[in-house]
Scaffold this motif. Structure first.
Motif, PDB file in Angstrom:
ATOM      1  N   LEU A  16     100.490  34.031 -24.481  1.00 49.35           N
ATOM      2  CA  LEU A  16     101.755  34.171 -25.201  1.00 49.35           C
ATOM      3  C   LEU A  16     102.344  32.791 -25.445  1.00 49.35           C
ATOM      4  O   LEU A  16     102.474  31.993 -24.518  1.00 49.35           O
ATOM      5  N   VAL A  17     102.693  32.535 -26.699  1.00 47.19           N
ATOM      6  CA  VAL A  17     103.446  31.326 -27.040  1.00 47.19           C
ATOM      7  C   VAL A  17     104.670  31.792 -27.801  1.00 47.19           C
ATOM      8  O   VAL A  17     104.549  32.459 -28.824  1.00 47.19           O
ATOM      9  N   SER A  18     105.849  31.469 -27.280  1.00 47.82           N
ATOM     10  CA  SER A  18     107.063  31.987 -27.914  1.00 47.82           C
ATOM     11  C   SER A  18     108.223  31.045 -27.681  1.00 47.82           C
ATOM     12  O   SER A  18     108.247  30.280 -26.719  1.00 47.82           O
ATOM     13  N   SER A  19     109.197  31.130 -28.577  1.00 49.22           N
ATOM     14  CA  SER A  19     110.481  30.519 -28.276  1.00 49.22           C
ATOM     15  C   SER A  19     111.049  31.260 -27.074  1.00 49.22           C
ATOM     16  O   SER A  19     110.732  32.432 -26.852  1.00 49.22           O
TER      17      SER A  19
ATOM     18  N   VAL B 162     105.214  43.990 -30.344  1.00 49.75           N
ATOM     19  CA  VAL B 162     103.968  43.239 -30.562  1.00 49.75           C
ATOM     20  C   VAL B 162     102.963  43.572 -29.471  1.00 49.75           C
ATOM     21  O   VAL B 162     101.794  43.872 -29.740  1.00 49.75           O
ATOM     22  N   VAL B 163     103.425  43.551 -28.215  1.00 50.99           N
ATOM     23  CA  VAL B 163     102.518  43.813 -27.096  1.00 50.99           C
ATOM     24  C   VAL B 163     101.957  45.233 -27.188  1.00 50.99           C
ATOM     25  O   VAL B 163     100.797  45.472 -26.832  1.00 50.99           O
TER      26      VAL B 163
ATOM     27  N   TRP C  55     104.264  40.478 -20.141  1.00 52.05           N
ATOM     28  CA  TRP C  55     102.919  40.278 -20.659  1.00 52.05           C
ATOM     29  C   TRP C  55     102.742  38.794 -20.988  1.00 52.05           C
ATOM     30  O   TRP C  55     103.691  38.180 -21.452  1.00 52.05           O
TER      31      TRP C  55
ATOM     32  N   LYS D 106     100.858  46.679 -29.627  1.00 54.29           N
ATOM     33  CA  LYS D 106      99.712  46.734 -30.547  1.00 54.29           C
ATOM     34  C   LYS D 106      98.397  46.397 -29.845  1.00 54.29           C
ATOM     35  O   LYS D 106      97.323  46.585 -30.401  1.00 54.29           O
TER      36      LYS D 106
ATOM     37  N   LYS E 114     114.153  32.201 -26.624  1.00 51.30           N
ATOM     38  CA  LYS E 114     115.067  33.274 -27.011  1.00 51.30           C
ATOM     39  C   LYS E 114     114.311  34.479 -27.572  1.00 51.30           C
ATOM     40  O   LYS E 114     114.743  35.608 -27.428  1.00 51.30           O
ATOM     41  N   GLY E 115     113.145  34.248 -28.168  1.00 52.85           N
ATOM     42  CA  GLY E 115     112.390  35.372 -28.727  1.00 52.85           C
ATOM     43  C   GLY E 115     111.520  36.086 -27.712  1.00 52.85           C
ATOM     44  O   GLY E 115     110.982  37.157 -27.984  1.00 52.85           O
ATOM     45  N   ALA E 116     111.373  35.507 -26.502  1.00 49.78           N
ATOM     46  CA  ALA E 116     110.394  36.027 -25.552  1.00 49.78           C
ATOM     47  C   ALA E 116     110.821  37.329 -24.882  1.00 49.78           C
ATOM     48  O   ALA E 116     110.026  37.973 -24.210  1.00 49.78           O
TER      49      ALA E 116
ATOM     50  N   LEU F 137     109.464  41.315 -27.216  1.00 44.69           N
ATOM     51  CA  LEU F 137     108.083  41.326 -27.685  1.00 44.69           C
ATOM     52  C   LEU F 137     107.395  42.672 -27.548  1.00 44.69           C
ATOM     53  O   LEU F 137     106.222  42.808 -27.868  1.00 44.69           O
TER      54      LEU F 137
END
Lengths: 435, 435
Positions: free
Chosen positions: B305-308, B318-319, B15, B321, B310-312, B315
């Motif tokens: 989407l803006v993410s680090s 979150v998606v 996403w 929601k 390593k965190g990507a 998700l």
């Protein structure tokens, strides 16, 4: 009290929300006490009306801002500068306007105020003290300073002895700023009170005038210089009032974020695992910010900015590389958003959602080459096509071939989709205005 | 060689570029040798044709993917699964299809291959070796392993003795992965060769069938289980071929970024002062990424989407929601993008840019309540309105009131803007298809 608000030109420091057509002071991104949003110019106007309800307010601005000013403030009195020449010429023109047009005596005073500062009502309550500093006969100029919260190298400082200004120090080093703070120096708010004649005398050093028109026509004879350099720093007799509550210059995204009551603004923002990160979303699509630290994400009609907070104040050189038409504009009659602008194989198409305020009309116009089509979404309007009036309502579809004269008068708040189609770029130039 | 590609369902891991209507394998975001972009499924198909030009390729997928598969691959032979039940049922259905429909003998072999992996052509050249492991009579199953580049806890490992598989180890700890690497274990590529009869026998353990139709109709009797758990890990006689070039699972944005030849994809991307940061932009507006470290910025039609990095990969919650209609879809006849979808005071409006491929047509349809208007942008089409045909060309505007039957047949590549307007939500349900 006569208050002149200085409404500066388009800035790129708050890109992508501000653009050539919309300066930052017109962005409706500040929260009102009732939870709705207002722009900086609306906030300043509201605060002046709350604190100085009997004052006369004028806005000094360029002609490009009259439409959005009218839309945001209603019947505000503007003093239009013929060209952009910094704050000294603008303030001198305001003095000429107050004397020659409003017939105020040269001995009367006026207060000038920038629209960049996010402050409490007490700031505007202090204007009467700033004016009193001059009216009392003790000072040639009155000014306003605010108590620094940290030794910043971005602001101007006022060194003072009681109510008397000793000197102004512009953007010192951090070390020097610390020393200024120890000596009770204030940040310069850019608010000044003058007698009208005092400013007219300064202008007369550069040119002759005996009416507002001669002043206006000779405007370019005035030097491009700020009021600080031309007047304030040369005047030995300046008094200073003190303001000691909230004061923020919101000229950068970092500063803007610091006054946000929540970490997001706009719809469909999802923030997870972030620290000290703010997200603004003006589009309809969702934004996820995940695992970021001290960042700002700004999603606007004109583009998308993702930056560290500390880096967000230094983007001018990057933003200058972008040469795209504004995707959102506020106009006298309402506003519009570009949904799509596409050039493909010599075919240009532009799709806009246009919103007209009740009672407003477009100019009567035609286009030489451009095809247009309107699809009515909501509200009612009277459309005039080649001098024939009819009423249009939701679901109506109106083709407008080249050379067809047309205009709209909104009978209610009125929304429609406009599709423009041409073989060259759809510049605003292909428009012949008949009214 | 008979190759069955397993085309999985819609995933949210990529996403906002993949959505319910567009799985990640259909995103045209990979660079071809000629600089153009292709999707994963197009890349895999191109590589198979370059390495095994005489092979027969089938795609196992759900019916939702037939339109986009047809649009991306042309006349590809599909094996449609009746419902989503994991890889064992899908592979068993493929075996039944090859035997009962394609009339292949049960002793013949086929190779199954996922479409998730970014590899070099050599990967597909190794398929003949994988097949040979079975054809030689030495093994019941052939598989393909690739040499690990680092001790990952995200993949499955194959422990082996020469060409013989000793055992499979799924997602070990990092410590265990290091030990596996010291013992020359391989990453499991998910590529397998079977004899058709071998797989049909495994299916017969769950249900009876004597034709493709009975197999298809009893499909839900097969357990929802992967080929790994149901077949591979139970079989003692498995041979292993080795592939030792580029292998990347591009199931996360971090992994996707690692195969990008440049730090950006798309137009109008401005990257300044960033480290190890990748930006993808599918929209027309510019994106500035400034002073970021190890971040990914993905701007798609469905969201941002803006993410680090390593965190990507984490998700999903979150998606999940986000519940908004897809803003871009590929269809049998072309594709469309939603320019705006708005619900205001009970009025719903939807503005689409629609692109039809030459020769394609829409279904003949009408809407009970919805008003539509079409504005033709480029190309030519035959429009049928209430059984009357006419030709439409750029600049034409066509109102389609409720209950009006209508369809389009594209005489050339054809683009138009469609505005839908209704008083309720503009669901796809208000459509009566006559053809």
């Amino acid at each position: 009290m006569h208050i002149v608000l200085l409404s500066g030109g388009a800035g790129k420091r708050l890109w992508p929300l501000s653009n050539e057509a919309l300066s930052k002071q017109f962005l409706k991104i500040l929260k009102k006490p009732n939870g709705e949003h207002e722009s900086m110019v609306q906030r300043v106007m509201r605060q002046i009306m709350e604190t100085n309800p009997n004052s006369n307010v004028y806005v000094s601005c360029g002609s490009a801002q009259t439409e959005v000013l009218g839309s945001q403030l209603g019947n505000i009195e503007t003093i239009l500068v013929p060209s952009r020449r910094d704050t000294f010429p603008a303030i001198a023109l305001a003095a000429a306007y107050l004397h020659y047009v409003k017939k105020l005596d040269k001995s009367e005073t006026f207060v000038v105020c920038p629209i960049d500062h996010f402050v409490s009502n007490k700031y505007f309550e202090r204007f009467s003290k700033v004016e009193e500093l001059v009216k009392s006969g003790q000072n040639a100029i009155g000014t306003l300073g605010t108590v620094p919260t940290h030794p910043s190298d971005s602001y101007g400082y006022i060194l003072r002895d009681g109510e008397k200004v000793i000197k102004f120090v512009e953007k010192p080093t951090i070390n020097k700023a610390e020393e200024l703070m120890r000596n009770n120096a204030l940040w310069n708010c850019g608010v000044f009170a003058f007698r009208i004649g005092y400013i007219l005398d300064r202008a007369k050093e550069h040119m002759k005038f005996d009416s507002f028109d001669t002043f206006y026509n000779r405007y370019t004879k005035l030097p491009k210089i700020s009021i600080d350099f031309e007047v304030i720093e040369k005047e030995p007799s300046i008094g200073c009032a003190v303001y000691d509550e909230l004061w923020k210059d919101i000229g950068t995204w970092d500063e803007f974020a610091s006054q946000m009551s929540e970490p997001f603004l706009g719809n469909n923002v999802f923030i997870s695992e972030c620290e000290n990160t703010h997200v603004l979303n003006m589009l309809d699509i969702p934004v996820i910010a995940n695992d970021l630290e001290s960042a700002v994400v700004v999603v606007g009609y004109d583009g998308i900015l993702v930056s560290s907070k500390k880096g967000a104040s230094n983007l001018k050189s990057v933003v200058d590389k972008i040469h795209l038409r504004p995707m959102y504009e506020q106009r006298r009659w309402g506003d519009y958003r570009v949904l799509e602008y596409k050039r493909d194989n010599g075919v240009s198409s532009l799709v806009k959602r246009i919103h007209m305020n009740v009672g407003q009309s477009m100019s009567y116009q035609y286009h030489e080459k451009r095809n247009e089509a309107l699809v009515i979404i909501s509200g009612k309007a009277i459309i005039t096509i080649d001098d024939v009036d009819s009423v249009v309502a939701p679901g109506d579809v109106i083709p407008i071939p080249p050379k067809t004269k047309h205009t709209l008068l909104a009978a209610t708040d009125f929304e429609f989709i406009e599709v423009q189609l041409g073989t060259s770029e759809l510049e605003e130039e292909d428009i012949v205005r008949l009214t």
